[in-house]
Design an enzyme around this catalytic site. Structure first.
Site, PDB file in Angstrom:
ATOM      1  N   SER A  44       2.337  12.472  -1.491  1.00  0.00           N
ATOM      2  CA  SER A  44       2.342  11.102  -1.425  1.00  0.00           C
ATOM      3  C   SER A  44       1.024  10.717  -0.915  1.00  0.00           C
ATOM      4  O   SER A  44       0.659  11.051   0.134  1.00  0.00           O
ATOM      5  CB  SER A  44       3.597  10.871  -0.368  1.00  0.00           C
ATOM      6  OG  SER A  44       3.484   9.502   0.133  1.00  0.00           O
ATOM      7  N   ARG A  98      -2.362  -2.372   6.622  1.00  0.00           N
ATOM      8  CA  ARG A  98      -0.879  -2.917   6.461  1.00  0.00           C
ATOM      9  C   ARG A  98      -0.831  -4.586   7.069  1.00  0.00           C
ATOM     10  O   ARG A  98      -0.201  -5.224   6.514  1.00  0.00           O
ATOM     11  CB  ARG A  98       0.174  -2.106   7.224  1.00  0.00           C
ATOM     12  CG  ARG A  98       0.168  -0.951   6.698  1.00  0.00           C
ATOM     13  CD  ARG A  98       0.473  -0.899   5.148  1.00  0.00           C
ATOM     14  NE  ARG A  98       0.668   0.293   4.524  1.00  0.00           N
ATOM     15  CZ  ARG A  98      -0.084   0.890   3.476  1.00  0.00           C
ATOM     16  NH1 ARG A  98      -0.919   0.067   2.884  1.00  0.00           N
ATOM     17  NH2 ARG A  98       0.342   1.985   3.023  1.00  0.00           N
ATOM     18  N   ASP A 107       4.737   2.774   8.213  1.00  0.00           N
ATOM     19  CA  ASP A 107       4.409   1.454   7.128  1.00  0.00           C
ATOM     20  C   ASP A 107       5.146   0.147   7.319  1.00  0.00           C
ATOM     21  O   ASP A 107       5.030  -0.827   7.523  1.00  0.00           O
ATOM     22  CB  ASP A 107       3.992   1.754   5.808  1.00  0.00           C
ATOM     23  CG  ASP A 107       2.771   2.749   5.758  1.00  0.00           C
ATOM     24  OD1 ASP A 107       1.864   2.347   6.522  1.00  0.00           O
ATOM     25  OD2 ASP A 107       2.765   3.557   5.016  1.00  0.00           O
ATOM     26  N   ASP A 146       8.271   3.160  -7.269  1.00  0.00           N
ATOM     27  CA  ASP A 146       9.199   2.566  -6.163  1.00  0.00           C
ATOM     28  C   ASP A 146       9.024   1.149  -6.367  1.00  0.00           C
ATOM     29  O   ASP A 146      10.413   0.416  -6.346  1.00  0.00           O
ATOM     30  CB  ASP A 146       9.187   3.091  -4.860  1.00  0.00           C
ATOM     31  CG  ASP A 146       9.590   4.383  -4.420  1.00  0.00           C
ATOM     32  OD1 ASP A 146      10.757   4.787  -5.303  1.00  0.00           O
ATOM     33  OD2 ASP A 146       9.214   5.041  -3.849  1.00  0.00           O
TER      34      ASP A 146
HETATM   35  N1  ARG Z   1       0.764   8.734   8.532  1.00  0.00           N
HETATM   36  C1  ARG Z   1      -0.055   7.718   8.234  1.00  0.00           C
HETATM   37  C2  ARG Z   1      -0.032   6.482   9.022  1.00  0.00           C
HETATM   38  O1  ARG Z   1       0.951   6.142   9.391  1.00  0.00           O
HETATM   39  C3  ARG Z   1      -0.267   7.547   6.642  1.00  0.00           C
HETATM   40  C4  ARG Z   1       0.751   6.734   5.987  1.00  0.00           C
HETATM   41  C5  ARG Z   1       0.616   6.635   4.459  1.00  0.00           C
HETATM   42  N2  ARG Z   1       1.559   5.934   3.849  1.00  0.00           N
HETATM   43  C6  ARG Z   1       1.929   5.916   2.746  1.00  0.00           C
HETATM   44  N3  ARG Z   1       2.964   4.829   2.220  1.00  0.00           N
HETATM   45  N4  ARG Z   1       2.019   6.965   1.836  1.00  0.00           N
HETATM   46  O2  ARG Z   1      -1.051   5.497   8.915  1.00  0.00           O
END
Ligand code: ARG
Length: 401
Positions: free
Chosen positions: A177, A97, A126, A16
């Site tokens: 993922s 993040r 995210d 991506d």
């Molecule tokens: N659900 C978790 C969070 O919001 C994990 C997110 C994982 N992010 C990703 N781009 N795979 O913190």
């Protein structure tokens, strides 16, 4: 006129974010793309990732080593806050993040970019964390999120990349993922989307299956100084080394897995698998040391602060006035949270089995049931009379009316 002239793109080396490079230039008229790959201790080799971005046509391919800052300024305060979203998730992804956002903004300022970009889709947390953090750090920067708008499936994304001359190694693609950094891993999608499906062993990397854990228990003494972990078994360690070593030790005993249904900010419930061995044990041990060293009222009031703090970090408000105010409260409480907590690791369990502090408020002479007892038992009678008075009055009234 394109959407932006010069863009700094958060880059992971995946399909991506790689396709974002030609997409930004060809579809959105961006003249220059600079990529920034963040090293958060995820264990990837960053040089091939840097090269990959150059091949895809960027003018500058940056690698930012953020691991030490990540642990010291993001993970450690979260440990002091005993931060667990919905009581379970120690925010291993969420904490990274705001730091990546900060690095993007700094690069944009340095290179005179008018926008930053990321590869998040429109379904997750995210995107919120990036967009809000960037807005907090430099409200005049534009934020571009191509994957939120392009509406391409995985296959279409790859096909788009190939049309622009990119090649993607035909490795057997994982159905999952995954996000990873030194604190932990998050695994979603594929067979995990059915909440009844037990996660296959293949999804785990940092934690052993119980079947493969040692047959002898192991103890670890975790030393804290003012609420921050500073030593393991008496050896003083730098933050990054401490987390790495503890991950190893704890993971080997099968501790650190989480399987939960989680409420995302965007309203979706999702099935999440996490591993965060060191972080989970540190929060547990830290909380235990607080119960030894904080007064009852501070300790109990802090629970509510922790809940608010965790939700706020999860929801992308790391750089916010409420966060600053909560930080001030939490910092104040940590002054005397110094001591050692002993944790016993065995077959998927991590149990606190001992704690010690020169600043302990726990007083054996008051707690003891032996002859050395210094507690004034007679004083209890008057105390209970006053304490129970409102209840007594209420009960009498109820009975007589
Ligand atoms: N659900 C978790 C969070 O919001 C994990 C997110 C994982 N992010 C990703 N781009 N795979 O913190």
């Amino acid at each position: 006129m394109g959407r932006a002239e010069k863009v700094v793109l958060a880059y992971s080396g995946g399909v991506d974010t790689t396709v974002c490079i030609p997409y930004l230039m060809n579809e959105w008229g961006v003249k220059e793309v600079i990529t920034l790959a963040a090293d958060l201790g995820q264990g990837d080799e960053l040089e091939p990732i840097r090269q990959k971005a150059l091949k895809a046509g960027v003018t500058e391919s940056l690698v930012a080593d953020l691991t030490a800052e990540f642990i010291q300024d993001y993970a450690f305060p979260a440990i002091q806050a005993n931060a667990l979203y919905e009581n379970r998730y120690p925010l291993s992804t969420a904490l990274a993040r705001p730091l990546i956002a900060k690095a993007l903004v700094e690069a944009a300022n340095h290179y005179g970019a008018d926008a930053v970009a990321h590869g998040c889709t429109g379904k997750g947390n995210d995107q919120v964390r990036f967009d809000v953090a960037i807005a907090a750090l430099n409200p005049s920067l534009k934020v571009l999120a191509p994957a939120r708008e392009w509406g391409m499936s995985r296959e279409e994304t790859i096909a788009y990349g190939e049309r622009t001359g990119l090649t993607f190694p035909v490795k057997k693609s994982s159905p999952y993922s995954i996000d990873r950094n030194l604190l932990g891993r998050s695994i979603e999608a594929g067979p995990l989307e059915n909440p009844m499906n037990e996660p296959l062993e293949e999804v785990f990397l940092m934690t052993q299956a119980i079947e493969n854990t040692p047959d002898q228990p192991e103890y670890v003494d975790i030393g804290f100084t003012q609420g921050l972990p500073t030593s393991l078994n008496g050896a003083v360690l730098e933050p990054v080394a401490l987390i790495s070593q503890l991950n190893e030790l704890v993971g080997r005993h099968g501790v650190g897995r989480i399987d939960m249904i989680e409420n995302r900010l965007v309203g979706i419930k999702s099935r999440e698998i996490y591993e965060a061995p060191a972080l989970l044990v540190l929060i547990d041990a830290h909380r235990d040391l607080e119960s030894l060293t904080l007064t009852a009222d501070v300790s109990q009031y802090k629970r509510g602060i922790e809940e608010t703090y965790s939700r706020l970090v999860y929801n992308g408000l790391w750089y916010s006035p409420l966060k600053l105010a909560l930080d001030a409260f939490i910092q104040q409480t940590q002054e005397r949270v110094t001591g050692t907590v002993r944790v016993k690791l065995f077959k998927g369990n991590a149990r606190v089995v001992g704690r010690q502090s020169n600043l302990a408020l726990y007083t054996e002479a008051l707690a003891t049931y032996s002859a050395d007892d210094q507690f004034d038992h007679k004083a209890a009678e008057g105390f209970i009379y006053v304490w129970g008075l409102p209840t007594r009055v209420w009960s009498e009234k109820l009975r007589n009316s």
